[in-house]
Design a protein around this motif. Sequence first.
Motif, PDB file in Angstrom:
ATOM      1  N   GLN A 201     -32.363  10.384 -10.618  1.00  0.00           N
ATOM      2  CA  GLN A 201     -33.182  10.850 -11.739  1.00  0.00           C
ATOM      3  C   GLN A 201     -32.637  12.160 -12.306  1.00  0.00           C
ATOM      4  OE1 GLN A 201     -36.775  10.536  -9.535  1.00  0.00           O
ATOM      5  NE2 GLN A 201     -37.457   8.682 -10.574  1.00  0.00           N
ATOM      6  N   TRP A 202     -32.196  13.054 -11.427  1.00  0.00           N
ATOM      7  CA  TRP A 202     -31.558  14.288 -11.899  1.00  0.00           C
ATOM      8  C   TRP A 202     -30.373  13.928 -12.789  1.00  0.00           C
ATOM      9  CZ3 TRP A 202     -26.504  15.924 -11.245  1.00  0.00           C
ATOM     10  CH2 TRP A 202     -26.236  17.240 -11.645  1.00  0.00           C
ATOM     11  N   ASP A 203     -29.531  13.030 -12.295  1.00  0.00           N
ATOM     12  CA  ASP A 203     -28.356  12.614 -13.062  1.00  0.00           C
ATOM     13  C   ASP A 203     -28.769  12.042 -14.416  1.00  0.00           C
ATOM     14  OD1 ASP A 203     -25.285  11.756 -12.787  1.00  0.00           O
ATOM     15  OD2 ASP A 203     -26.362  10.086 -13.682  1.00  0.00           O
ATOM     16  N   GLN A 204     -29.806  11.228 -14.401  1.00  0.00           N
ATOM     17  CA  GLN A 204     -30.291  10.610 -15.642  1.00  0.00           C
ATOM     18  C   GLN A 204     -30.675  11.675 -16.678  1.00  0.00           C
ATOM     19  OE1 GLN A 204     -33.934   8.270 -15.214  1.00  0.00           O
ATOM     20  NE2 GLN A 204     -33.089   6.713 -16.573  1.00  0.00           N
ATOM     21  N   GLN A 205     -31.280  12.753 -16.206  1.00  0.00           N
ATOM     22  CA  GLN A 205     -31.734  13.778 -17.147  1.00  0.00           C
ATOM     23  C   GLN A 205     -30.664  14.788 -17.516  1.00  0.00           C
ATOM     24  OE1 GLN A 205     -35.894  15.299 -16.625  1.00  0.00           O
ATOM     25  NE2 GLN A 205     -35.814  14.002 -14.829  1.00  0.00           N
ATOM     26  N   VAL A 206     -29.696  14.999 -16.624  1.00  0.00           N
ATOM     27  CA  VAL A 206     -28.754  16.101 -16.833  1.00  0.00           C
ATOM     28  C   VAL A 206     -27.348  15.630 -17.185  1.00  0.00           C
ATOM     29  CG1 VAL A 206     -27.782  18.197 -15.787  1.00  0.00           C
ATOM     30  CG2 VAL A 206     -30.115  17.520 -15.237  1.00  0.00           C
ATOM     31  N   MET A 207     -26.905  14.514 -16.618  1.00  0.00           N
ATOM     32  CA  MET A 207     -25.500  14.111 -16.737  1.00  0.00           C
ATOM     33  C   MET A 207     -25.276  12.793 -17.464  1.00  0.00           C
ATOM     34  SD  MET A 207     -23.547  16.381 -15.306  1.00  0.00           S
ATOM     35  CE  MET A 207     -24.089  17.971 -14.681  1.00  0.00           C
ATOM     36  N   MET A 208     -26.157  11.844 -17.284  1.00  0.00           N
ATOM     37  CA  MET A 208     -25.895  10.467 -17.712  1.00  0.00           C
ATOM     38  C   MET A 208     -25.707  10.339 -19.227  1.00  0.00           C
ATOM     39  SD  MET A 208     -28.292   7.163 -16.957  1.00  0.00           S
ATOM     40  CE  MET A 208     -29.195   7.381 -18.524  1.00  0.00           C
ATOM     41  N   PRO A 209     -24.655   9.629 -19.661  1.00  0.00           N
ATOM     42  CA  PRO A 209     -24.527   9.353 -21.098  1.00  0.00           C
ATOM     43  C   PRO A 209     -25.581   8.307 -21.493  1.00  0.00           C
ATOM     44  CG  PRO A 209     -22.844   8.160 -19.881  1.00  0.00           C
ATOM     45  CD  PRO A 209     -23.563   9.016 -18.877  1.00  0.00           C
ATOM     46  N   PRO A 210     -25.951   8.272 -22.795  1.00  0.00           N
ATOM     47  CA  PRO A 210     -27.041   7.367 -23.199  1.00  0.00           C
ATOM     48  C   PRO A 210     -26.786   5.906 -22.838  1.00  0.00           C
ATOM     49  CG  PRO A 210     -25.980   8.428 -25.116  1.00  0.00           C
ATOM     50  CD  PRO A 210     -25.471   9.102 -23.899  1.00  0.00           C
ATOM     51  N   GLY A 211     -25.524   5.490 -22.874  1.00  0.00           N
ATOM     52  CA  GLY A 211     -25.211   4.093 -22.578  1.00  0.00           C
ATOM     53  C   GLY A 211     -25.593   3.645 -21.176  1.00  0.00           C
ATOM     54  N   GLY A 212     -25.817   4.618 -20.285  1.00  0.00           N
ATOM     55  CA  GLY A 212     -26.098   4.253 -18.899  1.00  0.00           C
ATOM     56  C   GLY A 212     -27.547   3.924 -18.615  1.00  0.00           C
TER      57      GLY A 212
ATOM     58  N   GLY B 199     -21.952   0.480 -19.181  1.00  0.00           N
ATOM     59  CA  GLY B 199     -22.507   1.481 -20.092  1.00  0.00           C
ATOM     60  C   GLY B 199     -22.362   2.919 -19.632  1.00  0.00           C
ATOM     61  N   ASP B 200     -21.791   3.133 -18.447  1.00  0.00           N
ATOM     62  CA  ASP B 200     -21.706   4.494 -17.908  1.00  0.00           C
ATOM     63  C   ASP B 200     -20.444   4.613 -17.047  1.00  0.00           C
ATOM     64  OD1 ASP B 200     -22.132   7.015 -16.948  1.00  0.00           O
ATOM     65  OD2 ASP B 200     -24.106   6.624 -16.088  1.00  0.00           O
ATOM     66  N   HIS B 201     -19.335   4.932 -17.707  1.00  0.00           N
ATOM     67  CA  HIS B 201     -18.035   4.971 -17.036  1.00  0.00           C
ATOM     68  C   HIS B 201     -17.616   6.420 -16.846  1.00  0.00           C
ATOM     69  CE1 HIS B 201     -17.937   0.698 -17.604  1.00  0.00           C
ATOM     70  NE2 HIS B 201     -18.350   0.915 -18.842  1.00  0.00           N
ATOM     71  N   ARG B 202     -17.382   6.803 -15.619  1.00  0.00           N
ATOM     72  CA  ARG B 202     -17.104   8.204 -15.338  1.00  0.00           C
ATOM     73  C   ARG B 202     -15.695   8.374 -14.802  1.00  0.00           C
ATOM     74  NH1 ARG B 202     -22.953  10.551 -13.599  1.00  0.00           N
ATOM     75  NH2 ARG B 202     -24.090   9.380 -15.187  1.00  0.00           N
ATOM     76  N   ILE B 203     -14.940   9.212 -15.487  1.00  0.00           N
ATOM     77  CA  ILE B 203     -13.588   9.486 -15.023  1.00  0.00           C
ATOM     78  C   ILE B 203     -13.459  10.975 -14.751  1.00  0.00           C
ATOM     79  CG2 ILE B 203     -12.656   7.541 -16.347  1.00  0.00           C
ATOM     80  CD1 ILE B 203     -11.488   9.503 -18.337  1.00  0.00           C
ATOM     81  N   THR B 204     -12.492  11.334 -13.924  1.00  0.00           N
ATOM     82  CA  THR B 204     -12.230  12.749 -13.687  1.00  0.00           C
ATOM     83  C   THR B 204     -10.746  13.017 -13.853  1.00  0.00           C
ATOM     84  OG1 THR B 204     -11.779  12.547 -11.314  1.00  0.00           O
ATOM     85  CG2 THR B 204     -14.081  12.827 -11.953  1.00  0.00           C
TER      86      THR B 204
END
Lengths: 499, 499
Positions: free
Chosen positions: A26-37, B242-247
């Motif tokens: 949930q933290w990730d959803q609010q702080v990091m996740m791009p909308p597509g996720g 929908g949520d692809h993460r690269i570093t």
Amino acid sequence: MTESYSQLEKHFSRLHHLEHALTFLQWDQQVMMPPGGNQARSESLAELSALYHEYLTAPRIGDLLDQAQDEERQPDRIRSIIEMRREYQWAVCLPADLVKAKSLAGSTCEHGWRTQRRDNDWKGFLKNFKPVVALAREEAQARQANNPQRFPTPYDAMLDLYCSGDSSSLISDIFSRLKQKLPDLIELVMERQAGRIFPITGSFPVPSQQRLNTELAVRLGFDLKSGRIDESAHPFSTGDQGDHRITSRFRTDDFVDALKATAHETGHAAYESGLPKAWQNLPVGQARNMSIHESQSLLFEKQIFLSKPFLHYFAPVIQEHLEIVRHSDWEQVWLNSIRVEPSYIRVEADELCYPLHVVIRYEIESALINGTMEPDDLPEAWDERMKTYLSLSTAGNFRDGCLQDIHWTDGSFGYFPAYTLGALNSAQIFAAFRRDHSDWRELLGSGQIEIVRDWLEMAIWSKGRLLESQDLMRSATGEGTNPDYFLAYLRERYVDEAY
Amino acid sequence: MTESYSQLEKHFSRLHHLEHALTFLQWDQQVMMPPGGNQARSESLAELSALYHEYLTAPRIGDLLDQAQDEERQPDRIRSIIEMRREYQWAVCLPADLVKAKSLAGSTCEHGWRTQRRDNDWKGFLKNFKPVVALAREEAQARQANNPQRFPTPYDAMLDLYCSGDSSSLISDIFSRLKQKLPDLIELVMERQAGRIFPITGSFPVPSQQRLNTELAVRLGFDLKSGRIDESAHPFSTGDQGDHRITSRFRTDDFVDALKATAHETGHAAYESGLPKAWQNLPVGQARNMSIHESQSLLFEKQIFLSKPFLHYFAPVIQEHLEIVRHSDWEQVWLNSIRVEPSYIRVEADELCYPLHVVIRYEIESALINGTMEPDDLPEAWDERMKTYLSLSTAGNFRDGCLQDIHWTDGSFGYFPAYTLGALNSAQIFAAFRRDHSDWRELLGSGQIEIVRDWLEMAIWSKGRLLESQDLMRSATGEGTNPDYFLAYLRERYVDEAY
């Protein structure tokens, strides 16, 4: 340790590990996740929540709780069993149909609210809101029936979800006193402040504010090895042992709001970081309730950060990071941050007006849940109280009136009092600290916050849920929640401008 | 759709939702989590992994698979059942005791390796490594016994975990040809490059590199609404629909490495983003295997990004972000990035030497697993091959020899060939694209990467696991993996310097 208790400990630890996953996703959803996720995330969260519920309500848990309660003699474990049972009963006492109907009605109402608020569309909202209230009443009655000795009214059963241990009769008494005292105090303070506060203007770059806010959190004792500070639309705090995550938000035309939010969330994180390690995966090792949680965040924000000695100590740090403030007076920063003026919106309210916003919501939501008010009557009840308590009219202005908050849209009734109980507890707890530390001004003025933290850890944090809310207040301060400490603090800060 | 298949679909979707949680909690652990969070995170991940395993091996799944296999007639669903069964059988075929012993021995060996490598301590490592090999042999035999028709050797059963569909006899043939051709080619290229490549020096600020790398990813088609780019110790790619993460990772004295890593990870993410949406939660909707995954990352890195036309197109963007490059020649940037020189370390090797590093590991690990080599003989076998293939001696230098990689420490045998099969597949797939698009130079030179992406989506990405690895290569390129395309590409780029 009895076998039944040992099994419960294992079971609740597994639950805690699932909750950990939910927390950080949930933290990730609010702080990091791009909308597509969002879709994949929602599906995963729903799966984990269902699993969590399934585990928590496993039929053998009820038997294990009965058995452990009969057999266990060790006092901490007896408390631990009580807190386990609380979580178990809250989860099993609602019929599955009701939970599902509630979730659906809540989603619909919250979703609609996002545009209805913007469009000032009370009628559209009312249509979705009626089933939410009807289901919340059903919920409250089912929860009350589960423990009628403890809950004199259905609303008391809802309160227990957020302010466990703080009854509606206690809250009504306290709020009466606030209603009686605050309006005059607001008037007095406004007169005193008139013409003395000048807005601080300037442009404050976000990267500089980020560094400044990190510095503030660290000076308030936030440990960056056991936490992160990020940005989000609404500041919040979450985490698990050893990993406390807070957020702030930044405006380029104002830097004080972000600092207040950072201090506030640092207080929440401080409480969590000081919870008893021995029970870290068990209900008894968690934060007491929201009235206590909010007391810790407000203590860090109002009693520490916005105190004159601390702000004086911290002013050079602000000046290091934000060029423009060099030409401003730190006392003006302080004065700006204690400016009092009634307004429509709760989340923007100052410390004196805020409790009156909460009183309005408390009176309305308790009547809605106990069935003495109908949803149709909400705007009128709101407007009437806004006029009486804050001398503002919201007639026809639903957007800035009864449609302003998200809480009721998904049926979260019983939360609002926690904000004001937290404010009261905060002043009362800090008064107790001051009695123990007569050099408190010097401590704040030299940034020795670890002394405050150590005292809070001893008095509040390390207790977890070993005590009920009011017992915890008595143990820490000598008495249950008493509004006089808050009122005395308001006079000291806002009338005498003494700290 | 048969009832049994429909139940399998639900079950594997639930598994996918758990995997989603594991994926993003692991991403967080590597990219965001403060060190203090490690204990709580490890406990939560262990809990979820155990749950995942429990779900995947539920006894009714075997029955459902048998039933669906008997009843289902729709070709895609028949493929889907095959891929479900693969995951199921891999999970059930190992005795629980072996899984546990393997995990323990692997943790011990990997943990020890971190200091033993640094201290060049082969003897210390060998003590922990022997049980890892013994258990890996047991594992390989158990996996082979599970499907002896498919796996002629125990090592083939391990290969199937990473390079499913690429057999050891195919790999041996391919690697023979590489051993035969690459050493001479390396010598020829080194002669040609001598005295013509000048190191690019400068100081490249990380924030500028971050912006530059984001720009590169976006121009290669990475969608920031469906993904994120962050920094980590080792570049990697992960995510869900929908949520692809690269570093990537940044050094202030070099900017090309980060750009190569970003292009590489963008290729991995591109493959994932193009997988068939209709089966997004099912095994058949996932990436084929690591030989194909690595082909996509290498295609973006080597065939697109490091091509002369694309680099020429992208050079002004580099110049916009990194001041110092203005005084450098973009052809020198290109020459630097294709510099060939044998060295000890696989992860730092150039494109010509890299396959020989992999051949060494392949020959050794297959012999270890099939029981024709013992762990004691590892350093000698390593040194001998390094001398033959790359003319370098690692006698006594374990740190830069057989102790350099992490893969074997926890028993991950069978992974290495994927790197080189990926390189070969990448050249072969791009050759097929070039046949279909005779204007490929103009496309790369004007940044029209969406044409390449559309072709790859059609030929590779959208196929998920509908085809076995070599069938997928045949469908996309007209033949199974054939090293001649790779060798021809190496000549074209490194000898003729044609693109």
